[in-house]
Design an enzyme around this catalytic site. Structure first.
Site, PDB file in Angstrom:
ATOM      1  N   SER A  70       0.886  -1.199   0.148  1.00 18.30           N
ATOM      2  CA  SER A  70      -0.089   0.145  -0.133  1.00 18.30           C
ATOM      3  C   SER A  70       0.940   1.205  -0.113  1.00 18.30           C
ATOM      4  O   SER A  70       0.371   2.414  -0.133  1.00 18.30           O
ATOM      5  CB  SER A  70      -0.859   0.046   1.203  1.00 18.30           C
ATOM      6  N   GLY A  71       2.373   1.112   0.051  1.00 13.97           N
ATOM      7  CA  GLY A  71       2.970   2.214   0.169  1.00 13.97           C
ATOM      8  C   GLY A  71       3.269   2.681  -1.385  1.00 13.97           C
ATOM      9  O   GLY A  71       2.742   2.159  -2.505  1.00 13.97           O
ATOM     10  N   CYS A 128      17.468   5.275  -3.549  1.00 10.10           N
ATOM     11  CA  CYS A 128      17.324   6.183  -4.573  1.00 10.10           C
ATOM     12  C   CYS A 128      18.322   7.111  -4.935  1.00 10.10           C
ATOM     13  O   CYS A 128      18.891   7.318  -5.953  1.00 10.10           O
ATOM     14  CB  CYS A 128      15.801   6.759  -4.641  1.00 10.10           C
TER      15      CYS A 128
END
Lengths: 348, 348, 348, 348
Positions: free
Chosen positions: B12-13, B149
């Site tokens: 759900s993230g 990232c």
């Protein structure tokens, strides 16, 4: 004391608009004329819609300029130098907001501006407009060359460390993040909203013109030579320099704090911003929109000899029109903060 | 060939949502389960409104997880390691998108994460998920730890120069600019819109966790030690690293271009972006939203031995879910670009 | 089945760029030519930087256009009509994305475009490009006039209620909020970033050109006459219509839901978005960037006979290039969703 | 004349912060106390970073409140009414910035706030804080209830037309566009930056609480009943109402102009903004950030009897703290513009 009579040449641009906004509320100043060829005869609010209902002044043509006490020049690059003799003849004091007279070294000008300077004879006459470095000279100045906005943020961030002689003067890396108002009010491909919005644009990785001013001002103890880049972000006002300097000796954060406090403890427009917690631990330009502050903060890297210095300004204020008004206040002996008290907004 | 059956834990993230989006259109994959405790029993589109009408899949509780071929873990920091044995028992191949298994050095983990690693015995089992550096190892990998990232953008920008041995490996300064999606989907004071909008926030001038990965991956010829800072800007998706490296020898831009072409000439998801004119001369994250590209560009400073390297990604794609799917494709022998062909939008 | 050969005239603009992006991934289409006078001879990626490395196609001059199966016209207003005979001679099927052939009524054209239509003889030949209203006509169409972006959002939001005859057809008030890409890729004063950023600009309170199309399409049961305004916001892509309609009879939300479901239950690109809770209870354009969806939602005012209808699109997609490709798919008998499957991003 | 002693209850929120900013520069006011339970004992700048170096005031607990001349209440909804007797006992004049005492009709309160009013006995004591409608009552007021921000923009836009009796009083459609600061400084799912950024969110298509105030204030000639919607956009400060009113008689733009000039010709903080050309032909909130102006403009639809009225404010200023200070100036007999002269910025 009667009001100082000032005129603004090139008053329809962004820095001109800020000057008008500030000087309208200056208790010792009377704006006598504001020139704009494009808007001559029209209300100042036509170019500066924030001034609707605030002033009924109209633009005049530059051809109709009269003598005054202080002349502000807000012209595109090259214009002030080209017509210098005319402007100099109109007022005993001239404050130039363009890049024309910021350098003193013809060779540096040629390198960064790709031209010979049209009036090298004048370069020595100008005082560089950053009061924190040149307050005494400004008191007696007849000609002032306001600093570049990115240069202002960078110099004010780094000057204390360079003056203290604690850094390797040629190892500093600076990245300035800038808003779109830096490029002025002329529309072009690069300012087209669908392209400029959301951008994160390395428009000047190397070779930025402000490097010449920065290196000169920082060459206090040794010859400085910063490594500079500029990146555009989706912001209108504001400039922030993130500078990475390397110490030539071991210093604690407390030592560094002391160096900054010694430099800026009494400065009305430089705040040291460095907090342990909260969201605004370091400087941020959005809090400075409309203000004349330069906020400076830093963090020492516990893993190395690096200090990261963060310095933020409103490019149109401390980086231009606000700096010019501060210089005016110093030159005329007014309280230095006059007309510059707006504290900025939050949230914004 | 029958479809590969994959399940997504913590779906759900934001990275989970991207995984679902990508895998729904993957021709060789069947998503069997997507877990979320908060949304268990509800449509996936409830958490990911872009998927309305695109899928009728519902979330399940992690307690109901069945065996599958490949398990993707999209959990908050620490969760994957804590319940590792359960997850490892469910699938022969596990791709972890968290920070739990990115490092191999316990001491580095302790320094940057302020804790002892809960499962140091597992650290050596993971292949680091950047295909451009570890493609061969990924082919046979059973466990993959996707890179951070910011680390992905930085490493892909710098790796060719470090591998070529042409830079001073400990003098590099990196500043990453990041969007708000990096911090995940939990609201907090720092993500409150009136504070986060318009920000230019030096949230990690020093000490960023991704430094450990970066230094390890760049220590090809010599021990690397980059000077790293991270700054938040008003952007949702995207990360861009501006890296300042110093050459240990004289190189022309052509020489540098050749180094990058040798490294990335055949890479499907790295583009060298460096143009003489136009607005998009260098990489920019807004063009990469939704794509798996890492764009890399550079400029040699004509006045010094500095090279400025600009590298940009979508942090949720090449910096996370896209990287994970690319790793999946390599592991399973699929065409590497499968499900990753979206080219991005312009203007945007 | 061999590929359909298509050419794009005026391919360097924003809608042209979107057409190229979509058609490059269309499995049954081959792009034969893309014209641009400014970029002739250059790579398509020069104008559309998102397509770097995606295609090696180059622009050609319109003078070099060859015959093809389908010609897309992405020209500035007036250009398609002016050179119509040439274009019509090149391809049996022409899809025009400009405003030239959207109206059928010369008087309406004159009123809204302040000119006589240059080719009134052609007006009856065109099928209006909204498939949800004209799918059958599109199957056999030889000429398609794609709808205006604001018209598309408004019509798709209101059509079911007008067709059902449940509203006062002349009492509707519509306000469309639009992004900057609607105005195309030419820089001008109004698109200058410092002015356009942060704007909330009522640029067309009355008199918007799209009103003519809207009224015609909604005149199903009775003559429609909507009250229309358009406001620019700080957004690049996207358009959203907030429409206030007044019922001529008592209806519950369930009744209204049924009307929408009857109209759009089988439509691949219209989603009814109306939820009880969550953040995205109603349509929002940011979720639709790059997609061909029109999301439609509504709320009945419990205190009056008003229904507020919210309808959102990506103006360059469902409002232009996506609509054109959907029309192409219908005309050529392809699966209607071909090349239009991108579901959009979240968060973004 | 000695300074007026004022205290601010709930001073750590956004409207509290604006009050502090304004009153620090008010020449006839001394701030004696600012309460915040969360920040008690800390510098005011801790909550309001724009005030760093501007004031050394600290927050106190509400328990330590002393008597003063004027008490400003900046509390969450319901708190002022709950503890009214204590607050009323501290100062002869109280200015409440919450919603607690805006209505006079218990039934309306119940309908819009879903509760019985806790202190209906007090409702008649309050003067509604919009000076342009209630200046005379404010001169003698002991209790002021400042208007809702959206109500302020809407009422000031529409009042002249309603008072003149030229409109159909129940046919007006209003859509207000609002920034994120309206919802206060508490983080929540809806204010999470990745969700709130870029949003165009119809958060209150019907049923907005401010409708009650609006209808009451506009019921001058006849009973008004506006059709109201509120939409959130990606903006921090600012609110703009686009109102569509329908005339009950034939009027030219000149007639309408006269109605507005009669209403606002002497108002210091309402400007009629309606220009033939330029970018800022109509009101826009970005020009008003930090100011106390309400800009009002309009356009008559030449094709119908509709008038589109555009009215913009800074929601934290004219919509809250600025309105409160203007009321204070009127109550105390100060020049009405005192401490409210900031003209706003351009560009911004």
């Amino acid at each position: 004391m009667s009001d100082v009579r000032v005129a603004i040449v090139g008053g329809s641009g962004y820095t001109g608009g800020e000057l008008v906004r500030l000087l309208l509320f200056h208790p010792h100043v009377q704006i006598t004329q504001i020139t704009s060829e494009r808007f001559a005869g029209k209300l100042v609010a036509k170019a500066h819609p924030n001034l609707r209902g605030v002033t009924k002044l109209k633009f005049t043509s530059v051809a109709q300029l009269d003598a005054c006490d202080v002349l502000f020049l807000c012209l595109p690059h090259g214009e002030a130098a080209k017509n210098w003799d005319r402007y100099a003849g109109l007022a005993p004091r001239v404050i130039d907001l363009s890049a024309d007279f910021r350098l003193r070294d013809e060779a540096a000008y040629r390198f960064y501006y790709h031209n010979n300077h049209p009036r090298p004879d004048l370069l020595a006459d100008f005082v560089y407009g950053i009061p924190e470095l040149h307050r005494e000279a400004l008191r007696d100045a007849r000609r002032v060359a306001c600093a570049g906005c990115n240069a202002t943020a960078t110099i004010l961030g780094l000057f204390p460390l360079y003056r203290a002689g604690v850094v390797l003067p040629q190892n500093t890396v600076v990245e300035v993040k800038v808003g779109s108002s830096e490029a002025g009010n002329r529309a072009n491909e690069g300012s087209h909203h669908p392209e400029r919005a959301g951008c994160l644009r390395s428009f000047s990785p190397t070779g930025h013109r402000h490097v010449a001013e920065i290196n000169r001002e920082l060459s206090v103890a040794d010859k400085a030579s910063v490594h500079f880049s500029a990146t555009a972000i989706d912001m209108v006002r504001g400039a922030m320099a993130t500078s990475h300097v390397f110490l030539n000796q071991s210093l604690t954060e407390k030592d560094i704090w002391k160096i900054y406090r010694d430099a800026y403890g009494n400065e009305p427009f430089v705040r040291i911003v460095k907090e342990r917690d909260g969201l605004y631990r370091f400087p941020e330009p959005k809090l400075l929109a409309g203000t004349n502050y330069c906020d400076v903060g830093f963090e020492k890297d516990p893993s190395s000899d690096r200090v990261v210095v963060i310095s933020a300004i409103d490019n149109l204020m401390k980086g231009s029109a606000g700096q010019a008004v501060q210089a005016l206040n110093i030159m005329m002996g007014f309280e230095e903060t006059t007309a510059l008290a707006f504290p900025g907004l939050h949230p914004v």
